[in-house]
Structure formats: C-alpha cells, structure tokens
Design an enzyme around this catalytic site. Sequence first.
Site, short mmCIF file in Angstrom:
data_model
loop_
_atom_site.label_atom_id
_atom_site.label_comp_id
_atom_site.label_asym_id
_atom_site.label_seq_id
_atom_site.Cartn_x
_atom_site.Cartn_y
_atom_site.Cartn_z
N ARG A 266 -16.31 -5.96 -17.37
CA ARG A 266 -15.76 -6.89 -16.09
C ARG A 266 -14.10 -7.02 -16.64
O ARG A 266 -13.12 -7.55 -16.00
CB ARG A 266 -16.51 -7.14 -15.24
CG ARG A 266 -16.03 -7.78 -14.03
CD ARG A 266 -17.09 -8.21 -12.66
NE ARG A 266 -18.32 -8.11 -13.54
CZ ARG A 266 -18.78 -9.52 -13.54
NH1 ARG A 266 -18.03 -11.15 -13.82
NH2 ARG A 266 -20.32 -9.46 -13.99
N TYR B 278 1.40 -1.83 5.21
CA TYR B 278 0.11 -0.88 5.21
C TYR B 278 -1.54 -1.94 5.78
O TYR B 278 -1.68 -2.64 6.33
CB TYR B 278 -0.47 -0.70 3.87
CG TYR B 278 -1.90 0.17 3.65
CD1 TYR B 278 -1.63 1.06 4.56
CD2 TYR B 278 -2.56 -0.53 2.66
CE1 TYR B 278 -3.41 1.90 3.69
CE2 TYR B 278 -4.33 -0.02 2.45
CZ TYR B 278 -4.02 1.64 3.47
OH TYR B 278 -5.49 2.29 3.55
N ASP C 285 4.88 -5.72 -2.39
CA ASP C 285 4.43 -4.18 -2.71
C ASP C 285 5.34 -3.26 -2.89
O ASP C 285 5.59 -3.26 -2.12
CB ASP C 285 3.45 -4.13 -2.01
CG ASP C 285 2.53 -2.78 -1.27
OD1 ASP C 285 2.87 -2.42 -2.38
OD2 ASP C 285 1.36 -2.91 -0.82
N LYS D 210 -0.63 6.22 -6.17
CA LYS D 210 0.22 6.98 -5.57
C LYS D 210 0.90 7.65 -6.88
O LYS D 210 0.45 8.43 -7.14
CB LYS D 210 1.07 6.10 -4.49
CG LYS D 210 0.11 4.68 -3.15
CD LYS D 210 -0.76 6.37 -2.69
CE LYS D 210 -1.40 5.13 -1.63
NZ LYS D 210 -1.82 4.26 -1.59
C1 LIG Z 1 2.15 -0.13 0.53
C2 LIG Z 1 0.35 0.12 -0.29
N1 LIG Z 1 -0.18 -0.94 -0.03
C3 LIG Z 1 -1.22 -0.47 -0.72
C4 LIG Z 1 -1.85 0.03 -0.76
C5 LIG Z 1 -3.98 -0.26 -0.79
O1 LIG Z 1 -3.67 0.55 -1.83
P1 LIG Z 1 -4.92 1.86 -2.46
O2 LIG Z 1 -5.54 2.77 -1.10
O3 LIG Z 1 -4.98 2.47 -3.51
O4 LIG Z 1 -5.90 0.93 -1.84
C6 LIG Z 1 -1.39 1.39 0.14
C7 LIG Z 1 -2.03 1.93 0.59
O5 LIG Z 1 -1.91 3.28 1.33
C8 LIG Z 1 -0.83 1.03 0.58
O6 LIG Z 1 0.80 2.30 1.17
#
Ligand SMILES: Cc1ncc(COP(=O)(O)O)c(C=O)c1O
Length: 497
Positions: A162, A215, A288, A313
């Site tokens: 971890r 999101y 983000d 992604k």
């Molecule tokens: C802009 C954005 N940030 C964070 C996330 C969350 O990522 P994860 O699906 O890897 O948990 C997403 C998921 O689609 C996203 O579109």
Amino acid sequence: MAAPTSHKLFSALNCRSNPDFSAPPPSFNRRLNSAAFYGPSAIILRFPPNCTGTAPFPPAPAETLSSAAISAEIAADDNVSAGAGGNGAVPVQFSGSVDSSSYSFLKSDGSMAIHAAERLGRGIVTDAITTPVVNTSAYFFKKTADLIDFKEKRQFSFEYGRYGNPTTIVLEEKLSALEGAESTLIMASGMCASTVLLMALVPAGGHLVTTTDCYRKTRIFIETVLPKMGIKASVIDPADVTALESALEENNVSLFFTESPTNPFLRCVDIKLVSEICHRKGALVCIDGTFATPLNQKALALGADLVLHSATKYIGGHNDVLGGYISGPDKLVSQVRTLHHVLGGTLNPNAAYLFIRGLKTLHLRVQQQNSTALRMAKILEEHPKVKHVYYPGLPSHPEHQLAMRQMTGFGGVVSFEIDGDLITTIKFVDALKIPYIAPSFGGCESIVDQPAIMSYWDLPQLERAKYGINDNLVRFSFGVEDFEDLKADVLQALEVI
Ligand SMILES: Cc1ncc(COP(=O)(O)O)c(C=O)c1O
C-alpha cells in the site's frame, strides 16, 4: 559488485552491467527527504527486494557458444561485474528510484513518455526492455537490524504494497516527466485520486470552489460526502472570474478544484488567471485535466498547484484499466499520499504496467484523436441534423480563444446535440457501427454515449436539464480508427434519422 563465475558468460555476451548508484537518486530524495542517511550500496534494492541467493542456473556449456573468440574472452575475464538480468543471484534490482536528470535533455513529450524512468533514468536494474511487474503485497527484511535501519531512515526499502511498489514508481516518474512535476501519486481510479485529494487538502469545516459543469460523480462527492465533514462548496461557471473572486472574498477557500476542459461540455478555465487570483488569497488550484491529456495542456506550467487525471482515459488508452493520478510539488503530493496510505486505494502493479505500456503510444494516439475530433467537429457543425457542437477547437466555442492559448490540441471528445428528441438521438446512436455504446473516453476504440441515458438516467428530465443535459446530447470519443471510416459511419447514422 564482484560476480560469481557463473556471470561470466552473460557479461561476455554484452549484458549490461549494474549502473552506478553512487549518487542518491533525486526522487528518492524527494520521497524520503533523507538521502543523506544512505550510503551508495544501501540504495540498491534487490528484486525480490533485500534478497541475495545463489545462481539459479548452472553456466551454459561452452559448446553452445557460437564463437571460439567469445569463449576465450569469457575465460580471460574473471572480474566481470554482475550483469543485470544475467545468470546470477540478483537478476533484477531496484535502486530506490529513477534519475530524472538523465532524461531532462529530451525535448518531446513522445520521447519522454517512452523512455523516462526506463531507458533513461531506469530505477529497476534489468536487461529487459520493459519494466518488470513486481507482484508482491509486502517486502521482507533479512534481519531486524535492517528493519530498524529502514525505520530510522538509514536504509531505503519498500515495506508494504500500500505504501509503494517498484513498478508503480516507474509509472509515477514517467507521469512526473510528462507533467513537469516534482512528484506524482497514482491511485486506483480517477475518482479515488479526486476524493483523496479533496479530503487531504480541504480541512474539516473548510470551503472549496468548483464549477457547474463537471464529472457527475465528482459533483456528487462534493455535494453529498464533503458536507459530512463540514466542507462547503461555491459552484461557479467555468468562465466566471468575478464569481470566483467573490467566493474567495466571502469564504476561507482552501482549494479551487475544476476540470478543464469540463465534462461533458468541454468548457475551459483560464488556468493562468484563476491561479493568480487564487494564489493572491492563499487558495490552491487543482485542475482535472483528463479531457486535455498531459500532452495538450500543461496545467502546472500554466500556474496550477496540482493537476489530476483519470488515467483510465487517454493515459491507459486501451479501455482496459482504471487509475488516476495527481502531480505537483512534493510537499502537496506528500500530503495527499499520507492520506492515501491510510485510505488504501492502491493501484495494482499489473495495472501500473498497463499504464506504462499505454504511455508509449500516448503521443501518437492523442495526435490522431486531436485531428479526427477537430475534423469531425467541423463536419458535425455544418450538418443540418446537428443542432449544436461543443468542442474547444471550434471558433463557436465560448472559450475558443483561451483554449488556443493554453492548449496545443483539443482532445478526442466532441459533444453535440442532435436536432431531435430522445428517441431520434437513440436512433442515431444505435445506427452507428464503429463506436461502442459505453461510458468512458480516450481509448483506441471510439465510444459514444447519450448522457441523458448513460450517466443521468436516474434523474428526471427537468433535473437533468438543470445541468444542461438535454435528451439529444451525444458525447463522442473518437478513437484511433481511420478518419474516413469514422466520418462515413457518423454520416450514415445521421442519414438514418
Ligand atoms: C473529468 C473526469 N475526472 C475524473 C473521472 C473519474 O475517473 P475514473 O473513472 O478513473 O474514476 C472522470 C470519469 O469519467 C472524468 O470524466
């Protein structure tokens, strides 16, 4: 290290010998902040860690060698060093970390994504071109004195899965190289990264600012979980700098957390400007940048304190693995790392390997996806059956000029509204032959989703509309399929409706 005789064959065949670990590796310094305690040999961790043993195989018989000259050379060479990956006791070692100075000369992100922390600055010692996957949950100590040396920071070791893993560190170093960051922390998913970051950097009873478009699960966390810790949020339009200034004026804001571009409308935040504004008030900025990729947008260079990505992604890029990371100065990343070690959203080392592998083609994929998405956005905007297109590369996008300034490409996702209702839009989606109907984006395979059905289905139409999610909205993630095939597919599906 003097080699047992069984190593001779391998070094004569030009296996690479151990690198020089006489200088403490830089990120090792960063991570433990105590390199001065370590002697040169103490920072070599063996693979398996702390293991010494005898050669697993006898030397190859001389008659299997192809040349008498090689045999003679072997015989003459009694003092060869132990070749990594050679036939010896220590086939793979980990140095504690990688040497980032050895790849700082690279000019392109593509070369960096391929070679940083591996060909250049490799921390794991092995003759394999690829990074070994170290599948272990814990690391052992040969004797208690070694454990105490580790605890007293006189000796580097891993301790428990971890808290760290050699494969994962290679990935983190690669990502740091791409982000221009001092440190990176990879976790089990993008949501894990954002939730741990928010809890680590906003104190109980504190305040954060975020944006209207984001999101959905991030919004849900901010609206429903953080209030349990007394944390409140101001929610502003991504372009509303005045609202940001007011939020900072009226509250003791610790963090401005936003996507840029946002999900799903690809709105852009002026990272340089908001960073200046927030820093004047002592607030941190975390971007983000999942939709941008670390290639199209360098959030840290623009002034943000931290950048976050759902690595699921574009970084992974093959729709086969979940992960998320944050990059930034060691001081802030360490703060998040400390909480992460408690909460435990650890990335599996096999997943780390998939990300390392995905990164090797990131620049090629993103280049293709940028190009296809921009060309398709222009075609869609001209099409009579498309009502509106949301893509920062289009002059019609509200932040197009800003996107041109702060991005070098606009990513592979295009959102658009079909000129029709829910059923017409379903008809269009179902007529598509190439993309999968699925959540997620950024991978090799094109993906299409209708947010009203995919991620907002549980909300009534009027509730969805509050977030701008109309029934006719489509989010299309262009993969790396041939542009002409994708164009033909989209056009034939539009013909169907
Ligand atoms: C802009 C954005 N940030 C964070 C996330 C969350 O990522 P994860 O699906 O890897 O948990 C997403 C998921 O689609 C996203 O579109």
